[in-house]
Design an enzyme around this catalytic site. Structure first.
Site, PDB file in Angstrom:
ATOM      1  CE  LYS A  23      -1.949   1.881   4.158  1.00  0.00           C
ATOM      2  NZ  LYS A  23      -1.364   3.172   4.249  1.00  0.00           N
ATOM      3  CG  ASN A  24       2.276   2.679   3.480  1.00  0.00           C
ATOM      4  OD1 ASN A  24       1.136   3.028   3.188  1.00  0.00           O
ATOM      5  ND2 ASN A  24       2.638   2.399   4.728  1.00  0.00           N
ATOM      6  NE  ARG A  97       0.111  11.808   6.782  1.00  0.00           N
ATOM      7  CZ  ARG A  97       0.317  12.995   7.314  1.00  0.00           C
ATOM      8  NH1 ARG A  97      -0.668  13.634   7.882  1.00  0.00           N
ATOM      9  NH2 ARG A  97       1.502  13.550   7.275  1.00  0.00           N
ATOM     10  CB  CYS A 121      -4.091   6.021  10.843  1.00  0.00           C
ATOM     11  SG  CYS A 121      -4.707   4.690   9.818  1.00  0.00           S
ATOM     12  CG  ASP A 311       3.323   1.119   9.604  1.00  0.00           C
ATOM     13  OD1 ASP A 311       2.424   1.896   9.919  1.00  0.00           O
ATOM     14  OD2 ASP A 311       4.363   1.481   9.033  1.00  0.00           O
ATOM     15  CB  VAL A 333       7.741   5.868  14.235  1.00  0.00           C
ATOM     16  CG1 VAL A 333       7.360   6.570  12.925  1.00  0.00           C
ATOM     17  CG2 VAL A 333       8.989   5.011  14.033  1.00  0.00           C
TER      18      VAL A 333
HETATM   19  C1  EPZ Z   1       4.198   6.650   6.113  1.00  0.00           C
HETATM   20  O1  EPZ Z   1       3.515   7.747   6.709  1.00  0.00           O
HETATM   21  C2  EPZ Z   1       3.172   5.546   6.020  1.00  0.00           C
HETATM   22  N1  EPZ Z   1       2.024   6.024   5.256  1.00  0.00           N
HETATM   23  C3  EPZ Z   1       2.739   5.115   7.406  1.00  0.00           C
HETATM   24  O2  EPZ Z   1       1.904   4.011   7.257  1.00  0.00           O
HETATM   25  C4  EPZ Z   1       3.981   4.693   8.210  1.00  0.00           C
HETATM   26  O3  EPZ Z   1       3.579   4.409   9.527  1.00  0.00           O
HETATM   27  C5  EPZ Z   1       5.010   5.814   8.218  1.00  0.00           C
HETATM   28  O4  EPZ Z   1       5.322   6.212   6.865  1.00  0.00           O
HETATM   29  C6  EPZ Z   1       6.289   5.406   8.913  1.00  0.00           C
HETATM   30  O5  EPZ Z   1       6.853   4.269   8.289  1.00  0.00           O
HETATM   31  C7  EPZ Z   1       2.085   6.031   3.939  1.00  0.00           C
HETATM   32  O6  EPZ Z   1       3.090   5.676   3.324  1.00  0.00           O
HETATM   33  C8  EPZ Z   1       0.847   6.464   3.215  1.00  0.00           C
HETATM   34  P1  EPZ Z   1       6.449   9.856   8.268  1.00  0.00           P
HETATM   35  P2  EPZ Z   1       4.154   9.196   6.708  1.00  0.00           P
HETATM   36  O7  EPZ Z   1       6.444  11.141   7.540  1.00  0.00           O
HETATM   37  O8  EPZ Z   1       4.964   9.358   5.471  1.00  0.00           O
HETATM   38  C9  EPZ Z   1       6.612  13.151  11.746  1.00  0.00           C
HETATM   39  C10 EPZ Z   1       0.051   2.645   7.756  1.00  0.00           C
HETATM   40  O9  EPZ Z   1      -0.588   2.141   8.724  1.00  0.00           O
HETATM   41  N2  EPZ Z   1       6.446  14.201  10.718  1.00  0.00           N
HETATM   42  O10 EPZ Z   1       7.616   8.952   8.112  1.00  0.00           O
HETATM   43  O11 EPZ Z   1       3.071  10.160   6.973  1.00  0.00           O
HETATM   44  C11 EPZ Z   1       5.309  12.375  11.939  1.00  0.00           C
HETATM   45  O12 EPZ Z   1       4.418  13.043  12.764  1.00  0.00           O
HETATM   46  C12 EPZ Z   1       0.643   3.994   7.891  1.00  0.00           C
HETATM   47  O13 EPZ Z   1       0.162   2.094   6.660  1.00  0.00           O
HETATM   48  C13 EPZ Z   1       6.524  15.524  11.083  1.00  0.00           C
HETATM   49  O14 EPZ Z   1       6.741  15.848  12.257  1.00  0.00           O
HETATM   50  O15 EPZ Z   1       5.098   9.054   7.954  1.00  0.00           O
HETATM   51  C14 EPZ Z   1       5.818  11.057  12.520  1.00  0.00           C
HETATM   52  O16 EPZ Z   1       5.972  11.186  13.905  1.00  0.00           O
HETATM   53  C15 EPZ Z   1       0.238   4.821   8.999  1.00  0.00           C
HETATM   54  N3  EPZ Z   1       6.302  16.494  10.123  1.00  0.00           N
HETATM   55  C16 EPZ Z   1       7.188  10.906  11.860  1.00  0.00           C
HETATM   56  O17 EPZ Z   1       7.549  12.183  11.334  1.00  0.00           O
HETATM   57  C17 EPZ Z   1       6.049  16.163   8.823  1.00  0.00           C
HETATM   58  O18 EPZ Z   1       5.865  17.074   7.997  1.00  0.00           O
HETATM   59  C18 EPZ Z   1       7.243   9.886  10.751  1.00  0.00           C
HETATM   60  O19 EPZ Z   1       6.229  10.155   9.809  1.00  0.00           O
HETATM   61  C19 EPZ Z   1       5.998  14.803   8.454  1.00  0.00           C
HETATM   62  C20 EPZ Z   1       6.198  13.827   9.423  1.00  0.00           C
END
Ligand code: EPZ
Length: 447
Positions: A23-24, A97, A121, A311, A333
């Site tokens: 999916k991701n 998102r 989520c 995840d 995370v």
């Molecule tokens: C991706 O989300 C995945 N979603 C998530 O999958 C996954 O949990 C996550 O990566 C980590 O592996 C998709 O790919 C659609 P991040 P993403 O940016 O890209 C902080 C699932 O269940 N952050 O790596 O949104 C954020 O709050 C899901 O399939 C900021 O602070 O995750 C988090 O604490 C849920 N500011 C951390 O970074 C920002 O602008 C990591 O988030 C962006 C992120």
């Protein structure tokens, strides 16, 4: 599909299921097709809600999308890309998102982009500050309006040097999707290097991009003037595979996950083995089973790749309720990914949540008011309950708990699970689970 599932637990899951593309990754590769001057074709595409959402969003922007769900093939032709209506984007994007990742490609194609309020989520604040700062660094103008954020690039996009405060998956993808056609060189340090990102880089390379990845999390992208279409087969969904593996363990079952691949799951497999689970890597998938006897408690910290994925955490925690002793899980995370444990406690699990960092990893949530560590004491038999699905992975974890529990549980709101788990009802039935769908009527008491 109705939102209410009845689960008669206590039967080990046994049999074979198939996982298709991640999916991701799939959703991002679909967005990448916007950058091409020709049509693209993606294979091994799962039939899940997130794919539908992105297909609809691409359609709104004039991309012709032909999806054969059975064959798992999606053809994307972006030759007539146009701006979409704000209200339409809002209506389609509400649950996802992904729209934030449309920005770079749309700025290149149309000179402007619009992002509505983002969904996804509820497992933390999930801000988009990194994304907006990155776009600004490329030269974009970000204008926050009542309906959402309008982004334009009157002077075009130029390569830049970016250092991420945290190796965010989305921010890394944002940089890649913007830099490939920006003018000049972009250097991204502290980048995320998840396998799904590597597969996105492979797609972009097929399209004509020049991208190199160093061992120190630095990615360099040389901008090019034009990109072509791509043909690509998506890597397997390692989150879904890990979820079924955890379900096999928690129910004392034996599940062959066809399509699962070892390299992307190494960290999960190590942990699975430490807990006492057995697995066998075969040419066409991985068999996961409970070998009998006691499961062992573990100390676990989630982390960015190559660490243990956040995840995988929620499904595995359900299995840890059946392990002997105290397990400690430090979630580094997301600040708020233990909400799903409330329901597990209501089913008889002994889980305590702490604000403190219970682990050695440097964590952004240290000394802050976030409940991001858990202590799980087991084994505790699980009792059936009425449960409300909180989010995608938490929801699947509740399903696992209901399957492992004695008695009949009612799980409400299971539609969310369709976002990331393809045909999960059919798969549950194929594994011998006693599940049935009912119309979600009346109030279900929440635990
Ligand atoms: C991706 O989300 C995945 N979603 C998530 O999958 C996954 O949990 C996550 O990566 C980590 O592996 C998709 O790919 C659609 P991040 P993403 O940016 O890209 C902080 C699932 O269940 N952050 O790596 O949104 C954020 O709050 C899901 O399939 C900021 O602070 O995750 C988090 O604490 C849920 N500011 C951390 O970074 C920002 O602008 C990591 O988030 C962006 C992120």
């Amino acid at each position: 599909m109705s939102g209410l599932l009845t689960v008669e637990g206590g039967t080990p899951l046994q049999g074979e299921i198939t996982v298709r593309g991640a999916k991701n990754f799939v959703s991002k590769a679909m967005v990448a097709s916007l950058l091409g001057e020709e049509a693209s074709e993606l294979r091994n595409v799962p039939q899940i809600r997130d794919v539908e959402v992105v297909a609809n969003l691409l359609g709104l922007h004039g991309v012709s999308v032909e999806h054969d769900p059975q064959a798992g093939v999606i053809a994307l032709d972006p030759r007539n890309v146009e701006a979409a209506h704000v209200a339409d984007i809002d209506a389609y994007a509400g649950s996802s998102r992904i729209p934030i990742l449309f920005c770079g490609p749309l700025l290149h194609r149309l000179g402007e982009a619009f992002i509505p309020d983002l969904g996804g989520c509820r497992i933390g604040d999930r801000p988009i500050d990194y994304h907006l700062n990155i776009l600004r660094q490329f030269g974009a103008v970000v204008d926050k309006r009542v309906q959402g954020i309008h982004i334009s690039a009157p002077g075009g996009l130029r390569g830049t040097q970016i250092h991420l405060p945290y190796p965010s998956v989305g921010a890394t993808e944002q940089t890649l999707l913007t830099a490939v056609r920006a003018q000049g060189l972009t250097e991204l340090s502290n980048a995320a290097i998840e396998p799904e990102i590597m597969d996105l880089i492979a797609v972009l390379q097929k399209m004509g991009a020049i991208i190199s990845v160093d061992t120190d999390r630095t990615i360099r992208i040389e901008g090019v003037d034009r990109l072509q279409g791509f043909r690509h087969t998506a890597l397997a969904d390692r989150i879904e595979a890990g979820s079924w593996a955890s379900a096999a363990l928690a129910t004392r079952g034996d599940v062959f996950v066809k399509g699962a691949t070892q390299p992307e799951m190494m960290t999960f497999l190590n942990t699975f083995r430490k807990v006492g689970g057995a697995f066998d890597v075969r040419a066409d998938g991985i068999r996961f089973w409970h070998p009998g006897g006691e499961l062992r408690s573990i100390v676990l910290e989630t982390d960015v790749h190559p660490g243990f994925m956040t995840d995988w955490q929620q499904p595995l925690v359900v299995a840890l309720t059946q392990a002997t002793g105290l397990s400690i899980v430090h979630e580094t995370v997301y600040e708020n990914r233990f909400g799903f444990t409330d329901a597990l406690r209501g089913m008889g699990a002994t889980i305590q949540i702490y604000r403190e960092c219970l682990g050695g990893l440097e964590c952004r949530f240290d000394q802050r008011n976030f409940n991001h560590s858990a202590v799980i004491s087991g084994p505790t038999p699980l009792r059936a309950a009425d449960i409300e699905v909180p989010d995608l992975r938490g929801g699947f974890s509740h399903l696992i708990a209901a399957l492992a529990a004695e008695g009949v549980s009612r799980v409400r709101g299971i539609d969310i699970i369709n976002r990331g788990y393809e045909n999960f009802m059919d798969k549950l039935e194929a594994l011998g689970a006693k599940v049935s769908l009912a119309e979600a009527q009346g109030q279900v008491a929440l635990v």
